[in-house]
Motif scaffolding. Structure first.
Motif, mmCIF file in Angstrom:
data_model
loop_
_atom_site.group_PDB
_atom_site.id
_atom_site.type_symbol
_atom_site.label_atom_id
_atom_site.label_comp_id
_atom_site.label_asym_id
_atom_site.label_seq_id
_atom_site.Cartn_x
_atom_site.Cartn_y
_atom_site.Cartn_z
ATOM 1 N N GLY A 224 -19.002 -27.463 33.853
ATOM 2 C CA GLY A 224 -18.458 -26.170 34.255
ATOM 3 C C GLY A 224 -19.077 -25.546 35.481
ATOM 4 O O GLY A 224 -18.513 -24.607 36.046
ATOM 5 N N THR B 265 -19.612 -25.820 39.113
ATOM 6 C CA THR B 265 -19.092 -26.584 40.243
ATOM 7 C C THR B 265 -20.093 -26.648 41.391
ATOM 8 O O THR B 265 -21.043 -25.845 41.463
ATOM 9 C CB THR B 265 -17.792 -25.957 40.758
ATOM 10 O OG1 THR B 265 -18.090 -24.650 41.298
ATOM 11 C CG2 THR B 265 -16.763 -25.816 39.642
ATOM 12 N N GLU C 286 -14.912 -34.518 42.456
ATOM 13 C CA GLU C 286 -15.223 -33.400 41.565
ATOM 14 C C GLU C 286 -14.033 -33.031 40.690
ATOM 15 O O GLU C 286 -14.205 -32.534 39.575
ATOM 16 C CB GLU C 286 -15.693 -32.181 42.358
ATOM 17 C CG GLU C 286 -16.240 -31.093 41.453
ATOM 18 C CD GLU C 286 -16.974 -29.985 42.171
ATOM 19 O OE1 GLU C 286 -17.803 -29.322 41.542
ATOM 20 O OE2 GLU C 286 -16.716 -29.789 43.376
ATOM 21 N N THR C 287 -12.814 -33.295 41.162
ATOM 22 C CA THR C 287 -11.637 -32.992 40.350
ATOM 23 C C THR C 287 -11.590 -33.825 39.073
ATOM 24 O O THR C 287 -10.885 -33.472 38.134
ATOM 25 C CB THR C 287 -10.341 -33.238 41.149
ATOM 26 O OG1 THR C 287 -10.307 -34.600 41.587
ATOM 27 C CG2 THR C 287 -10.264 -32.307 42.357
ATOM 28 N N ASP D 103 -14.215 -32.969 34.969
ATOM 29 C CA ASP D 103 -13.796 -32.437 33.674
ATOM 30 C C ASP D 103 -13.087 -33.506 32.844
ATOM 31 O O ASP D 103 -13.173 -33.507 31.610
ATOM 32 C CB ASP D 103 -12.886 -31.224 33.861
ATOM 33 C CG ASP D 103 -13.623 -30.038 34.475
ATOM 34 O OD1 ASP D 103 -14.819 -29.886 34.184
ATOM 35 O OD2 ASP D 103 -13.004 -29.286 35.248
ATOM 36 N N THR E 293 -15.684 -35.513 31.205
ATOM 37 C CA THR E 293 -16.194 -34.825 30.018
ATOM 38 C C THR E 293 -15.403 -35.219 28.781
ATOM 39 O O THR E 293 -15.964 -35.468 27.706
ATOM 40 C CB THR E 293 -16.131 -33.298 30.206
ATOM 41 O OG1 THR E 293 -16.908 -32.928 31.350
ATOM 42 C CG2 THR E 293 -16.653 -32.566 28.976
ATOM 43 N N VAL F 153 -10.864 -31.732 27.844
ATOM 44 C CA VAL F 153 -10.764 -31.542 29.301
ATOM 45 C C VAL F 153 -10.388 -30.097 29.624
ATOM 46 O O VAL F 153 -10.961 -29.474 30.521
ATOM 47 C CB VAL F 153 -9.720 -32.515 29.900
ATOM 48 C CG1 VAL F 153 -9.494 -32.212 31.376
ATOM 49 C CG2 VAL F 153 -10.188 -33.961 29.731
ATOM 50 N N LYS F 154 -9.424 -29.560 28.880
ATOM 51 C CA LYS F 154 -8.998 -28.164 29.102
ATOM 52 C C LYS F 154 -10.168 -27.202 28.891
ATOM 53 O O LYS F 154 -10.378 -26.270 29.692
ATOM 54 C CB LYS F 154 -7.859 -27.834 28.140
ATOM 55 C CG LYS F 154 -7.308 -26.406 28.260
ATOM 56 C CD LYS F 154 -6.129 -26.210 27.324
ATOM 57 C CE LYS F 154 -5.537 -24.797 27.477
ATOM 58 N NZ LYS F 154 -6.443 -23.763 26.986
ATOM 59 N N LYS F 155 -10.937 -27.417 27.838
ATOM 60 C CA LYS F 155 -12.086 -26.549 27.564
ATOM 61 C C LYS F 155 -13.124 -26.671 28.677
ATOM 62 O O LYS F 155 -13.712 -25.659 29.103
ATOM 63 C CB LYS F 155 -12.711 -26.927 26.220
ATOM 64 C CG LYS F 155 -13.893 -26.079 25.817
ATOM 65 C CD LYS F 155 -13.486 -24.638 25.564
ATOM 66 C CE LYS F 155 -14.658 -23.818 25.043
ATOM 67 N NZ LYS F 155 -14.287 -22.409 24.806
ATOM 68 N N ALA F 156 -13.351 -27.882 29.165
ATOM 69 C CA ALA F 156 -14.321 -28.089 30.239
ATOM 70 C C ALA F 156 -13.914 -27.309 31.491
ATOM 71 O O ALA F 156 -14.752 -26.741 32.194
ATOM 72 C CB ALA F 156 -14.450 -29.571 30.558
ATOM 73 N N ARG F 157 -12.616 -27.278 31.774
ATOM 74 C CA ARG F 157 -12.125 -26.561 32.958
ATOM 75 C C ARG F 157 -12.270 -25.055 32.817
ATOM 76 O O ARG F 157 -12.274 -24.330 33.811
ATOM 77 C CB ARG F 157 -10.662 -26.926 33.208
ATOM 78 C CG ARG F 157 -10.494 -28.336 33.752
ATOM 79 C CD ARG F 157 -9.050 -28.747 33.840
ATOM 80 N NE ARG F 157 -8.917 -30.060 34.489
ATOM 81 C CZ ARG F 157 -7.907 -30.892 34.297
ATOM 82 N NH1 ARG F 157 -6.912 -30.554 33.477
ATOM 83 N NH2 ARG F 157 -7.871 -32.040 34.935
ATOM 84 N N GLU F 158 -12.366 -24.590 31.576
ATOM 85 C CA GLU F 158 -12.471 -23.142 31.322
ATOM 86 C C GLU F 158 -13.904 -22.647 31.343
ATOM 87 O O GLU F 158 -14.133 -21.420 31.371
ATOM 88 C CB GLU F 158 -11.834 -22.813 29.976
ATOM 89 C CG GLU F 158 -10.323 -23.032 29.940
ATOM 90 C CD GLU F 158 -9.748 -22.917 28.535
ATOM 91 O OE1 GLU F 158 -10.562 -22.831 27.580
ATOM 92 O OE2 GLU F 158 -8.514 -22.928 28.397
#
Length: 263
Positions: free
Chosen positions: A96, A98, A159-160, A163, A166, A257-262
């Motif tokens: 998370g 960046t 970097e994209t 997540d 993860t 993945v969604k949680k990692a992006r948040e």
């Protein structure tokens, strides 16, 4: 090369163990710190590594690993920012956070490598993604990669993709442990002693993973090799498909993945 660790949890311990086992640097070139005196005492006792406060570790390191939880990252960086030398490579493990956030938090150009390792590093079978910023030179990135390869495999990713990493390797060992536990529980229900059930289930998973990595064959092809017509394996596969195993794993990975992006 002097390597410093801020944070002495499981991942840092795994990394230190890999570095020492593969003689990347002498133990005299390692230094660690942790907010827990008990954790530092364990590092000194078990590995013979010197400990100090965060700023002392930061100023002495050529490669500085920030192995702290994301919630503490800003506080630690603000504490050590002035102690980090311009030539030091700072490696982070926190999801998370960046490269842009890290650069802004340091407040000046800093050589940064964002990473995502996983817990199998504890047994020398880790998988790590590396993502450098523009200030890290190729030879410096290779130095960092050698550290992570001392306890498993490492690949450079954009970097994209961090997540996604993860979801597919950072968190997925937990899914595999659930799978092993479920198979072992079923074997126990059929009369097998639990310790024996864990060994059979775990070795089957280990061997299957090695077949994918070492043969280069598609997992579906390897699955078909086991499924004899009218046999036991295809019957088991039928039930797994009926119960939605494939969909459950798919959705669990995407949720991770969604949680990692948040974060």
């Amino acid at each position: 090369m002097n390597i410093g660790f801020i944070g002495c949890g499981n991942m840092a311990t795994a990394m230190l163990g890999g570095i020492l086992k593969n003689n990347l640097v002498p133990k005299e070139n390692l230094m660690a710190s942790d907010k827990s005196e008990q954790a530092m005492e364990k590092i000194r006792r078990d590995m013979g590594i010197a400990t100090a406060d965060n700023c002392r570790v930061a100023e002495s390191a050529d490669v500085l690993v920030l192995a702290v939880k994301p919630v503490y990252m800003e506080e630690v960086i603000e504490e050590i920012a002035d102690a980090v030398r311009p030539e030091t490579i700072v490696v982070t493990l926190a999801p998370g956070k960046t490269l842009k956030w890290l650069d802004a938090t340091f407040g000046r150009p800093t050589k940064l490598v964002r990473t995502m390792p996983n817990t199998p590093a504890l047994v020398g079978e880790g998988m790590t993604a590396l993502c450098p910023n523009e200030f890290v030179q190729p030879e410096e990135l290779e130095q960092v990669a050698r550290i992570f390869r001392s306890f498993g495999k490492a690949q450079v990713v954009s970097e994209t993709m961090i997540d996604v990493v993860t979801g597919i390797s950072g968190s997925s060992p937990a899914y595999v442990f659930l799978f092993i536990e479920a198979m072992a529980d079923a074997a126990v229900a059929e009369g097998m002693p639990r310790a024996q059930a864990y060994e059979f289930a775990s070795q089957a998973v280990l061997g299957s993973a090695k077949m994918v990595l070492e043969t280069g064959k598609h997992p579906g092809e390897l699955k078909d090799m086991v499924c004899s017509p009218g046999g036991t394996t295809i019957e088991g596969v039928r039930v797994l498909e009926e119960k939605g195993l494939r969909s459950a794993v798919f959705e669990a990975t995407r949720a991770c993945v969604k949680k990692a992006r948040e974060l």
